[in-house]
Every structure is written in structure tokens, then in C-alpha cells.
Design a protein around this motif. Structure first.
Motif, PDB file in Angstrom:
ATOM      1  N   GLY A 132      19.971  11.376 -32.404  1.00 25.61           N
ATOM      2  CA  GLY A 132      20.841  12.181 -31.549  1.00 25.61           C
ATOM      3  C   GLY A 132      20.165  12.805 -30.348  1.00 25.61           C
ATOM      4  O   GLY A 132      20.802  13.558 -29.594  1.00 25.61           O
ATOM      5  N   LEU A 133      18.871  12.541 -30.133  1.00 25.24           N
ATOM      6  CA  LEU A 133      18.166  13.039 -28.954  1.00 25.24           C
ATOM      7  C   LEU A 133      17.954  11.894 -27.962  1.00 25.24           C
ATOM      8  O   LEU A 133      17.864  10.727 -28.358  1.00 25.24           O
ATOM      9  N   PRO A 134      17.847  12.196 -26.659  1.00 25.59           N
ATOM     10  CA  PRO A 134      17.504  11.138 -25.702  1.00 25.59           C
ATOM     11  C   PRO A 134      16.157  10.515 -26.052  1.00 25.59           C
ATOM     12  O   PRO A 134      15.241  11.196 -26.528  1.00 25.59           O
ATOM     13  N   ASP A 135      16.033   9.217 -25.860  1.00 22.30           N
ATOM     14  CA  ASP A 135      14.770   8.548 -26.126  1.00 22.30           C
ATOM     15  C   ASP A 135      13.673   9.065 -25.195  1.00 22.30           C
ATOM     16  O   ASP A 135      13.946   9.588 -24.108  1.00 22.30           O
ATOM     17  N   SER A 136      12.444   8.908 -25.619  1.00 21.14           N
ATOM     18  CA  SER A 136      11.284   9.258 -24.807  1.00 21.14           C
ATOM     19  C   SER A 136      10.919   8.071 -23.922  1.00 21.14           C
ATOM     20  O   SER A 136      10.876   6.931 -24.387  1.00 21.14           O
ATOM     21  N   VAL A 137      10.671   8.334 -22.641  1.00 19.55           N
ATOM     22  CA  VAL A 137      10.365   7.268 -21.682  1.00 19.55           C
ATOM     23  C   VAL A 137       9.139   7.661 -20.872  1.00 19.55           C
ATOM     24  O   VAL A 137       9.016   8.797 -20.412  1.00 19.55           O
ATOM     25  N   LEU A 138       8.231   6.709 -20.687  1.00 20.34           N
ATOM     26  CA  LEU A 138       7.072   6.882 -19.812  1.00 20.34           C
ATOM     27  C   LEU A 138       7.342   6.206 -18.479  1.00 20.34           C
ATOM     28  O   LEU A 138       7.974   5.148 -18.419  1.00 20.34           O
ATOM     29  N   GLY A 139       6.853   6.817 -17.405  1.00 23.83           N
ATOM     30  CA  GLY A 139       7.004   6.236 -16.082  1.00 23.83           C
ATOM     31  C   GLY A 139       5.680   6.181 -15.348  1.00 23.83           C
ATOM     32  O   GLY A 139       4.774   6.977 -15.604  1.00 23.83           O
ATOM     33  N   VAL A 140       5.561   5.234 -14.417  1.00 22.91           N
ATOM     34  CA  VAL A 140       4.383   5.108 -13.561  1.00 22.91           C
ATOM     35  C   VAL A 140       4.640   5.915 -12.291  1.00 22.91           C
ATOM     36  O   VAL A 140       5.632   5.694 -11.589  1.00 22.91           O
ATOM     37  N   VAL A 141       3.741   6.851 -11.999  1.00 26.49           N
ATOM     38  CA  VAL A 141       3.935   7.783 -10.882  1.00 26.49           C
ATOM     39  C   VAL A 141       2.720   7.705  -9.966  1.00 26.49           C
ATOM     40  O   VAL A 141       1.583   7.569 -10.434  1.00 26.49           O
ATOM     41  N   HIS A 142       2.965   7.788  -8.652  1.00 30.75           N
ATOM     42  CA  HIS A 142       1.867   7.887  -7.697  1.00 30.75           C
ATOM     43  C   HIS A 142       2.225   8.864  -6.597  1.00 30.75           C
ATOM     44  O   HIS A 142       3.394   9.226  -6.413  1.00 30.75           O
ATOM     45  N   HIS A 143       1.199   9.312  -5.848  1.00 33.77           N
ATOM     46  CA  HIS A 143       1.408  10.259  -4.756  1.00 33.77           C
ATOM     47  C   HIS A 143       1.942   9.510  -3.547  1.00 33.77           C
ATOM     48  O   HIS A 143       1.438   8.449  -3.179  1.00 33.77           O
ATOM     49  N   ALA A 144       2.965  10.072  -2.928  1.00 36.37           N
ATOM     50  CA  ALA A 144       3.606   9.392  -1.801  1.00 36.37           C
ATOM     51  C   ALA A 144       2.634   9.127  -0.656  1.00 36.37           C
ATOM     52  O   ALA A 144       2.754   8.127   0.057  1.00 36.37           O
ATOM     53  N   ALA A 145       1.655  10.007  -0.463  1.00 33.36           N
ATOM     54  CA  ALA A 145       0.709   9.855   0.651  1.00 33.36           C
ATOM     55  C   ALA A 145      -0.461   8.953   0.306  1.00 33.36           C
ATOM     56  O   ALA A 145      -1.299   8.698   1.172  1.00 33.36           O
ATOM     57  N   ARG A 146      -0.547   8.471  -0.942  1.00 32.83           N
ATOM     58  CA  ARG A 146      -1.697   7.653  -1.340  1.00 32.83           C
ATOM     59  C   ARG A 146      -1.252   6.328  -1.963  1.00 32.83           C
ATOM     60  O   ARG A 146      -1.872   5.833  -2.893  1.00 32.83           O
ATOM     61  N   GLU A 147      -0.202   5.761  -1.442  1.00 30.39           N
ATOM     62  CA  GLU A 147       0.240   4.466  -1.942  1.00 30.39           C
ATOM     63  C   GLU A 147      -0.615   3.371  -1.331  1.00 30.39           C
ATOM     64  O   GLU A 147      -0.718   3.255  -0.114  1.00 30.39           O
ATOM     65  N   THR A 148      -1.247   2.581  -2.161  1.00 33.62           N
ATOM     66  CA  THR A 148      -2.108   1.493  -1.717  1.00 33.62           C
ATOM     67  C   THR A 148      -1.625   0.179  -2.314  1.00 33.62           C
ATOM     68  O   THR A 148      -0.745   0.150  -3.181  1.00 33.62           O
TER      69      THR A 148
END
Length: 327
Positions: free
Chosen positions: A277-293
Motif C-alpha cells: 500500500g505504499l509507493p514503490d521505492s525508485v532510484l534516479g540518476v542525477v547530475h548538476h545542470a552546469a556540469r553535464e558532460t
């Protein structure tokens, strides 16, 4: 002491130097000529020279300097707001062209929370197979500070629990959703249950991450109420997952964890009971907008191709007791 006086008449923008723009942007962050010079590896006088040259081209003062403080003029503030995204886009374009010319190489530092499970390792293996000249480092980031390492530059990308709603960060692909469990001391009355419903969390103090994690993120990891609206007490706040499990074993409260993390951190004094009955746990890939390479984009592509899903919309449910939101 007043700063340099720019010419009254506008100057032609021909020959605009990127070094001048870089110097202005760093100065707008530091508001100190000496520290700006240190970051750019030039003298303080060179910083003043670059600023004077830029102001001359623009035809107006961008920075006011006295013996006590440095601050941007109103035009300087406006110029910085317009310049930053254009400058970042230009740097990204140059980096992309350089990478295309030599292939993706160098080093990528990946931050993670809690556990590097097989899902993350599959993505890293796929990245290595595609880009063998790029080395990968893995660094654990504190449970209580999911975004700090990205902002400091300690990691290039971070695999963090969702939600992510930070204006300076970019959320990329998400890992497959996982069901929730609640960690309990083996002595807890609910420890013998095969499973629990979400409404049964009412009355169970939930251990949660402390700051500097933002309130909405902490609340998502330890909700203040059941889906039916019944209050859930706030348990202790912790900086790391191990602290949370130790307090769980001591009977100070329960802690919500996804199934893979629970499996990895099995211990004799803690049980992990599935919660429906709880929302599932999800992992995401995050990066800084000024350091996208190109390396960051390539890693995101590897995650997307190996195990990506559409992330759920973040819930911004505040605890009813505002005192709980104080770090």
C-alpha cells in the motif's frame, strides 16, 4: 576605494574574450577579487584587467567595489542571469566536440546511497563495455545529503532515491521501482508478521534522514501519515543508513527500505517486513545542470538502456507538526 570607471560611450563587441566572461561569472560567485584570481590561477590585478576590458566592451559598470565589499550592479545582475545559461551551453558544446574527436575517456565518479546493487553494477558494466577508455570511481554519499556531493563537484553523477525537485539538478533515467519493507527490531511486536499494510504503520515511529536533505525528500523516505491519513510518529533522524539500522535494532523505531537494500543489509538483530500500500521505492540518476558532460550523458544512456523506467511524480506531503521539519 571605488572600482574602475567604465567608459561613458558603448564599445563595439568585436573580439569578445571568453576569458573575460569566465572571470565575470567567477567574480559574481565569489564577490572577492583575490578568491576569483585563485580559482582562475591568475593574479588579482589580472582579474581587474579582465573586468575592465569586459565593462569597456559593454559600455557600463557591472561590478561595484569598495574597500569593504564587492557587489554586482543591477546591470551586472541582469547580465549574469542572461550569461550563465549561454556560457554553460557553450562549454557543453565545446566539451561534446572534444569528446567526439577523441572518444569518451577520462574518469567518471558515480555517487550512490546505501547499496551498489546488481542494477547499478549492470549499468556500470554496460558503460565500461561501451567506453573502455573511461575509468569509473564509485563513492558512497551520505543518506542525509543526497545532493551535496553533486553541488560540490565530488561526484559527476549520483544514484539517489527519488523524488528530486532541485532547480540546479537534472533528473535522468530511473531504475526499476522496488517494493518497500520496514526494518524492525527482532523484539518488536510486528517483527513476526509476514507482511504489513500501510495503515499499520500508524503509531510506529519512523527513523528518517536528517538534514541537509530537503524536507520534501526526507518526508518521502519517512512519511508523516499513512495513505489513509493516520499520523505516523517521527522517529530519530540519522545521517547514514548504518546509524538507522543500529537505532532500529535498539528498538527506537522502524525504517523504510527498498527490497534490494533490505536484502543486502541483512543482520541478525533486524528483520525486514514487506509493506503493502505504499509507493514503490525508485532510484534516479542525477547530475548538476552546469556540469553535464559527454561522460555523464553516456552513463545516463547506459542506465536508460539497461534498466530504465519512468519515475513517479514527487509527492510534497509535509509533516503536520512543523517542528519536525527543523534540521
Amino acid at each position: 576605494m571605488s572600482g574602475p570607471t567604465a567608459p561613458a560611450g558603448p564599445a563595439a563587441p568585436a573580439g569578445l574574450e571568453l576569458r573575460e566572461l569566465e572571470c565575470f561569472l567567477v567574480l559574481s560567485e565569489e564577490l572577492h577579487f583575490g578568491r576569483t584570481g585563485e580559482r582562475l590561477y591568475v593574479s588579482q590585478s589580472r582579474v581587474s584587467q579582465l573586468l575592465r576590458s569586459l565593462e569597456s566592451r559593454i559600455g557600463a559598470r557591472l561590478v561595484d567595489r569598495t574597500s569593504r565589499r564587492v557587489h554586482l550592479t543591477p546591470l551586472g545582475e541582469e547580465f549574469r542571469a542572461s550569461l550563465r545559461p549561454a556560457y554553460d551551453a557553450l562549454r557543453a558544446t565545446v566539451e561534446s566536440a572534444r569528446t567526439a574527436a577523441r572518444g569518451i575517456e577520462g574518469r567518471l565518479t558515480v555517487g550512490f546511497q546505501g547499496t551498489v546493487d546488481d542494477r547499478i553494477m549492470r549499468a556500470i558494466d554496460a558503460f565500461h563495455a561501451r567506453h573502455p577508455r573511461c575509468a569509473t570511481e564509485i563513492m558512497e554519499i551520505p543518506l542525509c545529503d543526497p545532493f551535496g556531493a553533486l553541488r560540490s563537484g565530488a561526484v559527476d553523477v549520483a544514484v539517489t532515491l527519488l523524488p528530486v525537485a532541485e532547480p540546479d539538478l537534472v533528473l535522468g533515467p530511473a531504475f526499476a521501482a522496488q517494493p518497500q519493507t520496514v526494518a524492525l527490531s527482532v523484539r518488536h511486536p510486528l517483527a513476526s508478521r509476514a507482511s504489513l499494510g500501510a495503515e499499520e504503520l500508524a503509531g510506529l515511529p519512523l527513523i528518517s534522514p536528517s538534514g541537509p536533505a530537503p524536507v520534501y525528500w526526507r518526508t518521502a523516505q519517512a512519511p508523516a501519515a499513512t495513505p489513509g491519513g493516520r499520523p505516523i510518529p517521527a522517529g530519530p533522524r540519522v545521517g547514514t543508513l548504518q546509524e538507522g539500522l543500529t537505532l532500529t535494532a535498539a528498538g527506537r523505531g522502524g525504517m523504510l527500505l527498498c527490497r534490494p537494500t533490505a536484502d543486502y543489509h541483512g543482520r541478525r538483530d533486524v528483520v525486514f517486513v514487506p509493506v503493502g500500500g505504499l509507493p514503490d521505492s525508485v532510484l534516479g540518476v542525477v547530475h548538476h545542470a552546469a556540469r553535464e558532460t559527454a561522460r555523464v550523458r553516456a552513463f545516463s544512456a547506459a542506465v536508460r538502456d539497461v534498466t530504465a523506467v519512468t519515475p513517479p511524480a514527487p509527492e510534497h506531503r509535509e509533516r503536520p507538526d512543523s517542528a519536525r521539519d527543523v534540521t
